[in-house]
Structure formats: structure tokens, C-alpha cells
Design a protein around this motif. Structure first.
Motif, PDB file in Angstrom:
ATOM      1  N   LYS A 273       0.813  -1.221   0.000  1.00 11.74           N
ATOM      2  CA  LYS A 273       0.000   0.000   0.000  1.00 11.74           C
ATOM      3  C   LYS A 273       0.851   1.277   0.000  1.00 11.74           C
ATOM      4  CE  LYS A 273      -3.686  -2.471   2.355  1.00 11.74           C
ATOM      5  NZ  LYS A 273      -4.514  -2.611   3.574  1.00 11.74           N
TER       6      LYS A 273
ATOM      7  N   VAL B 276      -0.341   5.205  -0.677  1.00  9.93           N
ATOM      8  CA  VAL B 276      -0.192   6.230   0.360  1.00  9.93           C
ATOM      9  C   VAL B 276       0.575   7.429  -0.195  1.00  9.93           C
ATOM     10  CG1 VAL B 276       0.924   6.763   2.569  1.00  9.93           C
ATOM     11  CG2 VAL B 276      -0.355   4.624   2.300  1.00  9.93           C
TER      12      VAL B 276
ATOM     13  N   TRP C  40      -3.840   9.623   9.881  1.00 10.03           N
ATOM     14  CA  TRP C  40      -3.346   8.486   9.104  1.00 10.03           C
ATOM     15  C   TRP C  40      -2.381   7.727   9.999  1.00 10.03           C
ATOM     16  CZ3 TRP C  40      -4.418   6.727   4.163  1.00 10.03           C
ATOM     17  CH2 TRP C  40      -5.293   7.530   3.404  1.00 10.03           C
TER      18      TRP C  40
ATOM     19  N   LEU D 299      -0.090   4.708  10.081  1.00  5.72           N
ATOM     20  CA  LEU D 299       0.586   3.849   9.127  1.00  5.72           C
ATOM     21  C   LEU D 299       1.655   3.018   9.814  1.00  5.72           C
ATOM     22  CD1 LEU D 299       1.342   6.672   6.523  1.00  5.72           C
ATOM     23  CD2 LEU D 299      -0.694   5.216   6.553  1.00  5.72           C
TER      24      LEU D 299
END
Length: 249
Positions: free
Chosen positions: A206, A210, A235, A237
Motif C-alpha cells: 500500500k 499512500v 493516518w 501507518l
């Protein structure tokens, strides 16, 4: 659209990601229940949040969260039987709800076993009743957790689908994803009215998506269109998902 606040938190690994997500849930629940009678949260399916749900089912969160005041909703659901392993409700039930002391009438699953159009209407009515809405109003969730696919979809809002432009309905039907089945999903107006929205994103597959979301000025992917009008966007992550972001982020 109003001004919203956004920040990025990078966790060193997926266990840290789950812990940070649980901390955010805990803090938001305490803040909301101090200000009002309950805490309304909408949860997502997918692999990234599941470890967070399991973390929330253990101490210190098991006894530290006012579960009696929590109301849990779902962001999206696959139109499959509850017994199906693809059911988002079943995953949350197994990982979290079977353990925490939340009243049964505070759990609001999407009717995935109903015919899709009927299920969407039923859940829209449930939201209108719970939030005491008039026609044209949207619910204000205290917290919404979202995931993101490698294609940039979030909830069941897939790239190129007409429901991305929905402005009036809260819940719509869509067919897509993996498994490729009918789904119910909240629309962008619902997501963007929330007080807090948290993306949990993990995995190197991903990272490119992103990067695209943060470096393109115009939102070209569904996940990039989540911008709470008066809320905060986080976000969250793991290091792999964040690996292509510039240091300036």
C-alpha cells in the motif's frame, strides 16, 4: 468544505499500529463520554484493524473503556450471511464484542443478509433514529475507523464507481472488491461529518498508494477524498505503508 486537521502517525510495526489505534479509541471514548451520554463509533472490516480490536478486548482497555456507553456501528458490510468468514460484523464480534461488556442493544450491525437495497434503507433509518436526524442531515460520529486497499478504496467506495459522487444518501449499495459481492457502505458525506477519522494502513503493497494520496494536490483516489469538514483526520501507518513518504510528511 470546511477546514480540517490532518496528521500522520507512523508505527514501527503492526503491533505498534494496533496499540496506537487502541489508544486513540480509548482517548476518544473517554473524551466523548465526559461531554455527552454516549460514544458513537463506526468500525471497518479488513485485516489492518483486526489486531486493534483484539488489543481493545484486553487490559488496560477492557476495564478502562466505558463500554456501557459505547455504541458500535459499521462503515461497510458485505452482503453475506453472518456465518460467512467475509462478514465484517462477524470479525468484530469474534475479535472484540464477545469479550467486552457492551450492551447488546448498543451494537448496530449492518443488515448484510437482507436484500441490498432494503438493507441500505434499513441502516439509513437506523442512523436517522439513533442520531435523531431530519431529512437532509447527516450523523456526526465521534470516531470512524477506516482501512484502505492497495487500489485506494476505503469503506466499500471503489475507484471509478458512481457512488463516489453520492451527496444525499447515507448508505448505498455497491458491488466490488474481494470477494466480489454486493456490499453496503457509508458515503463520503457521512465519513466527512465525523469528529475524528482514523485510517489504519499496513503493508508495503500500500506504500505507493499512500504516496499518491499525500503527493497529489487533487484527490484522485477514494481514500484521498476523506476530509472531515470540522474534524480531525489521522493516518496511522506502519513503517512499510509509510516507506515511500518524503521526510517532510
Amino acid at each position: 468544505m470546511g477546514i480540517y486537521r490532518s496528521k500522520i502517525i507512523v508505527a514501527s510495526h503492526i503491533n505498534h499500529l494496533a496499540e496506537k489505534g487502541a489508544e486513540i479509541f480509548h482517548g476518544a471514548a473517554l473524551d466523548s463520554t465526559m461531554r455527552q451520554s454516549c460514544f458513537a463509533v463506526a468500525l471497518s472490516g479488513g485485516s489492518s484493524p483486526r489486531l486493534m480490536y483484539r488489543t481493545l478486548s484486553k487490559e488496560p482497555y477492557l476495564s478502562g473503556i466505558p463500554w456501557q456507553k459505547i455504541h458500535i456501528f459499521w462503515v461497510d458490510e458485505r452482503c453475506v450471511p453472518v456465518s460467512n468468514t467475509a462478514s465484517n460484523y462477524s470479525a468484530v464480534k469474534k475479535d472484540l464484542l464477545n469479550t467486552v461488556p457492551i450492551p447488546l442493544n448498543h451494537i448496530h450491525p449492518m443488515p448484510g443478509e437482507a436484500p441490498p437495497e432494503k438493507g441500505a434503507l434499513q441502516y439509513q433509518h437506523e442512523l436517522m433514529n439513533f442520531f435523531q436526524l431530519e431529512n437532509g442531515q447527516f450523523p456526526v460520529f465521534d470516531l470512524i475507523f477506516l482501512g484502505m486497499g492497495a487500489d485506494g478504496h476505503t469503506a466499500s467506495l471503489f475507484p471509478g464507481h458512481e457512488v463516489l459522487e453520492e451527496k444525499e444518501q447515507m448508505i448505498v449499495t455497491v458491488k466490488g472488491g474481494d470477494p466480489y459481492v454486493n456490499r453496503l457502505t457509508m458515503t463520503f458525506p457521512v465519513l466527512n461529518h465525523a469528529r475524528n477519522v482514523v485510517f489504519l494502513v499496513s503493508g508495503r503493497e500500500k506504500a505507493e498508494t499512500v504516496k499518491t494520496i499525500f503527493e497529489k494536490k487533487h484527490a484522485v483516489l477514494p481514500a484521498g477524498r476523506v476530509k472531515p469538514e470540522k474534524g480531525e483526520l489521522i493516518w496511522l501507518l506502519d513503517s512499510e505503508a509509510a516507506s515511500l513518504l518524503a521526510e517532510s510528511h
